[in-house]
Design an enzyme around this catalytic site. Structure first.
Site, PDB file in Angstrom:
ATOM      1  N   CYS A   6      30.223 -47.956   3.557  1.00  0.00           N
ATOM      2  CA  CYS A   6      31.090 -47.813   4.566  1.00  0.00           C
ATOM      3  C   CYS A   6      32.517 -47.628   4.252  1.00  0.00           C
ATOM      4  O   CYS A   6      32.772 -47.961   2.941  1.00  0.00           O
ATOM      5  CB  CYS A   6      30.957 -49.152   5.441  1.00  0.00           C
ATOM      6  SG  CYS A   6      31.791 -50.418   4.718  1.00  0.00           S
TER       7      CYS A   6
ATOM      8  N   CYS B  12      36.968 -56.236   7.486  1.00  0.00           N
ATOM      9  CA  CYS B  12      36.526 -55.058   7.937  1.00  0.00           C
ATOM     10  C   CYS B  12      36.346 -55.231   9.666  1.00  0.00           C
ATOM     11  O   CYS B  12      36.220 -56.365   9.924  1.00  0.00           O
ATOM     12  CB  CYS B  12      35.364 -54.300   7.182  1.00  0.00           C
ATOM     13  SG  CYS B  12      33.986 -55.555   7.436  1.00  0.00           S
TER      14      CYS B  12
ATOM     15  N   SER C  65      28.696 -59.041  -1.451  1.00  0.00           N
ATOM     16  CA  SER C  65      28.381 -57.853  -2.655  1.00  0.00           C
ATOM     17  C   SER C  65      29.558 -57.033  -2.729  1.00  0.00           C
ATOM     18  O   SER C  65      29.902 -56.696  -3.745  1.00  0.00           O
ATOM     19  CB  SER C  65      27.202 -56.905  -1.769  1.00  0.00           C
ATOM     20  OG  SER C  65      27.158 -55.722  -2.503  1.00  0.00           O
TER      21      SER C  65
ATOM     22  N   GLU D 272      21.020 -57.272   3.967  1.00  0.00           N
ATOM     23  CA  GLU D 272      21.326 -55.933   4.550  1.00  0.00           C
ATOM     24  C   GLU D 272      19.964 -55.168   4.039  1.00  0.00           C
ATOM     25  O   GLU D 272      19.198 -54.412   4.881  1.00  0.00           O
ATOM     26  CB  GLU D 272      22.455 -55.410   4.230  1.00  0.00           C
ATOM     27  CG  GLU D 272      22.531 -53.879   4.952  1.00  0.00           C
ATOM     28  CD  GLU D 272      23.724 -53.258   4.281  1.00  0.00           C
ATOM     29  OE1 GLU D 272      24.706 -53.954   4.057  1.00  0.00           O
ATOM     30  OE2 GLU D 272      23.739 -52.049   4.059  1.00  0.00           O
TER      31      GLU D 272
ATOM     32  N   HIS E 277      18.892 -58.784  -1.010  1.00  0.00           N
ATOM     33  CA  HIS E 277      20.281 -58.794  -0.015  1.00  0.00           C
ATOM     34  C   HIS E 277      19.741 -58.828   1.115  1.00  0.00           C
ATOM     35  O   HIS E 277      18.934 -57.989   1.544  1.00  0.00           O
ATOM     36  CB  HIS E 277      21.332 -57.848  -0.457  1.00  0.00           C
ATOM     37  CG  HIS E 277      22.388 -57.790   0.234  1.00  0.00           C
ATOM     38  ND1 HIS E 277      22.722 -57.371   1.703  1.00  0.00           N
ATOM     39  CD2 HIS E 277      23.763 -58.285  -0.276  1.00  0.00           C
ATOM     40  CE1 HIS E 277      23.918 -57.713   1.912  1.00  0.00           C
ATOM     41  NE2 HIS E 277      24.645 -58.356   0.866  1.00  0.00           N
TER      42      HIS E 277
ATOM     43  N   CYS F 150      26.526 -55.302  12.056  1.00  0.00           N
ATOM     44  CA  CYS F 150      27.592 -54.280  12.033  1.00  0.00           C
ATOM     45  C   CYS F 150      26.928 -52.634  12.545  1.00  0.00           C
ATOM     46  O   CYS F 150      25.917 -52.301  12.033  1.00  0.00           O
ATOM     47  CB  CYS F 150      28.405 -54.021  10.764  1.00  0.00           C
ATOM     48  SG  CYS F 150      29.297 -52.869  10.546  1.00  0.00           S
TER      49      CYS F 150
ATOM     50  N   SER G 275      34.836 -59.725   3.842  1.00  0.00           N
ATOM     51  CA  SER G 275      34.717 -60.995   4.751  1.00  0.00           C
ATOM     52  C   SER G 275      35.416 -61.950   4.446  1.00  0.00           C
ATOM     53  O   SER G 275      35.258 -63.158   4.725  1.00  0.00           O
ATOM     54  CB  SER G 275      33.199 -61.424   4.582  1.00  0.00           C
ATOM     55  OG  SER G 275      33.007 -61.362   3.025  1.00  0.00           O
TER      56      SER G 275
HETATM   57 FE1  SF4 Z   1      30.282 -53.069   8.410  1.00  0.00          FE
HETATM   58 FE2  SF4 Z   1      29.770 -54.393   6.236  1.00  0.00          FE
HETATM   59 FE3  SF4 Z   1      31.332 -52.143   6.098  1.00  0.00          FE
HETATM   60 FE4  SF4 Z   1      32.159 -54.509   7.103  1.00  0.00          FE
HETATM   61  S1  SF4 Z   1      31.616 -54.079   5.025  1.00  0.00           S
HETATM   62  S2  SF4 Z   1      32.363 -52.195   8.037  1.00  0.00           S
HETATM   63  S3  SF4 Z   1      30.275 -55.397   7.810  1.00  0.00           S
HETATM   64  S4  SF4 Z   1      29.066 -52.321   6.748  1.00  0.00           S
END
Ligand code: SF4
Length: 325
Positions: free
Chosen positions: A203, A21, A232, A135, A133, A105, A276
């Site tokens: 997101c 991402c 996650s 975050e 976690h 991010c 990731s």
């Molecule tokens: Fe941002 Fe995490 Fe969504 Fe990737 S997965 S766009 S790093 S919030």
């Protein structure tokens, strides 16, 4: 015993979007450019993104991953990971005189801003997310006196708030959309005046990858999700695939973790990857499938992505000063 399938009876579906991402791409490039600019070692607090191959590659170039700032020598440069940090971590870095580059991010930063705003208006904030976690720790640290963590609908009955008429909710960015909506529905039943975040916290990348895997899961005998166990959004993709009707779904870090027994009698295999995950790891999985007589994959595209985030401002400034932009 299942009969052996012919090649004509086999197919591979490849979910799109999958993999990197915009936030992960930015965080990885941040560490790479920091290494180019400042030289090794560059310290990184926590895994820059939750993928062991990415971490190992950056380590081989001179990045040193640490759990806490105590492990960073005075005067060194430290990068904060894509998952974000609490204000207490920023303060500690400043006290210790560390040079920091914040690769959080921007979509996580947005949730931090929402937490600060709701707390400033003295709302109790229910944060939907997974305990422990990174975050969640970072977001909760923005307003520790106002934030309560809820992991699932089952937690809703017991969460305590000061005033049921002044409750807002936020979420981790990488949850299952469906499960989160079930939790929010339970919250709204208990707190009818529940305030929503101004925009989705889960997101775009998490949502798109879940929608893509849903599209192909029901017609798949097997779904292989490439991603690390602490990612996650990768773990959620396995759950979403199973809920959407996949015959079976497994997460692998890379092709070496594929158990050939999974492929017995399997006609349709679908492949996807977490946000990731470098694409080369997916290609490795497709290579193993080819070795078992599966044809080239057919992409099933449910959304196009073009989002790109600018690098952290502190890094851009140093790159510009060094004439590297
Ligand atoms: Fe941002 Fe995490 Fe969504 Fe990737 S997965 S766009 S790093 S919030």
């Amino acid at each position: 015993m299942p009969r052996t399938l012919t090649e004509a009876e086999k197919q591979v579906l490849l979910a799109a979007p999958r993999g990197y991402c915009a936030g992960v791409d930015r965080a990885v490039i941040t560490v790479e450019k920091a290494l180019d600019l400042y030289g090794a070692p560059v310290y990184v607090r926590k895994q820059i993104v939750h993928n062991k191959h990415v971490v190992a590659t950056l380590e081989s170039r001179g990045a040193i991953f640490v759990e806490e700032l105590d492990d960073v020598p005075a005067g060194a440069t430290v990068v904060f990971s894509a998952h974000g940090v609490s204000p207490a971590v920023h303060a500690e870095a400043a006290t210790r005189g560390l040079k920091t580059i914040d690769a959080t991010c921007p979509l996580v930063t947005k949730v931090h801003q929402e937490a600060r705003r709701f707390a400033a208006e003295d709302y109790d904030i229910i944060l939907v997310g997974h305990a422990g976690h990174e975050e969640v720790e970072g977001t909760a640290g923005e307003a520790p006196d106002h934030i309560k963590l809820v992991e699932s609908p089952a937690d809703v009955a017991t969460v305590e708030v000061r005033d049921p008429a002044r409750v807002a909710w936020l979420s981790q960015t990488t949850l299952s959309v469906d499960e989160t909506m079930a939790t929010v529905a339970a919250l709204r039943e208990r707190f009818p005046l529940l305030l929503d975040p101004p925009s989705d916290d889960i997101c775009y990348a998490t949502q798109n990858r879940q929608l893509a895997v849903k599209e192909i899961a029901a017609s798949s005998d097997l779904v292989i999700v490439v991603g690390s166990g602490n990612s996650s959004n990768s773990v959620r993709l396995v759950e979403v695939a199973l809920e959407a009707g996949a015959g079976a779904a497994y997460r692998v870090d890379d092709a070496t973790e594929i158990d050939p027994a999974w492929l017995t009698g399997v006609s349709t295999v679908s492949v996807t990857s977490g946000a990731s995950v470098p694409e080369e790891l997916v290609q490795g999985v497709l290579g193993v499938l080819a070795g078992h007589g599966y044809p080239d994959a057919r992409a099933v595209t449910t959304a196009e992505e073009s989002l790109i985030f600018a690098l952290p401002v502190e890094l851009r400034k140093d790159l510009k000063a060094a004439g590297l932009t």
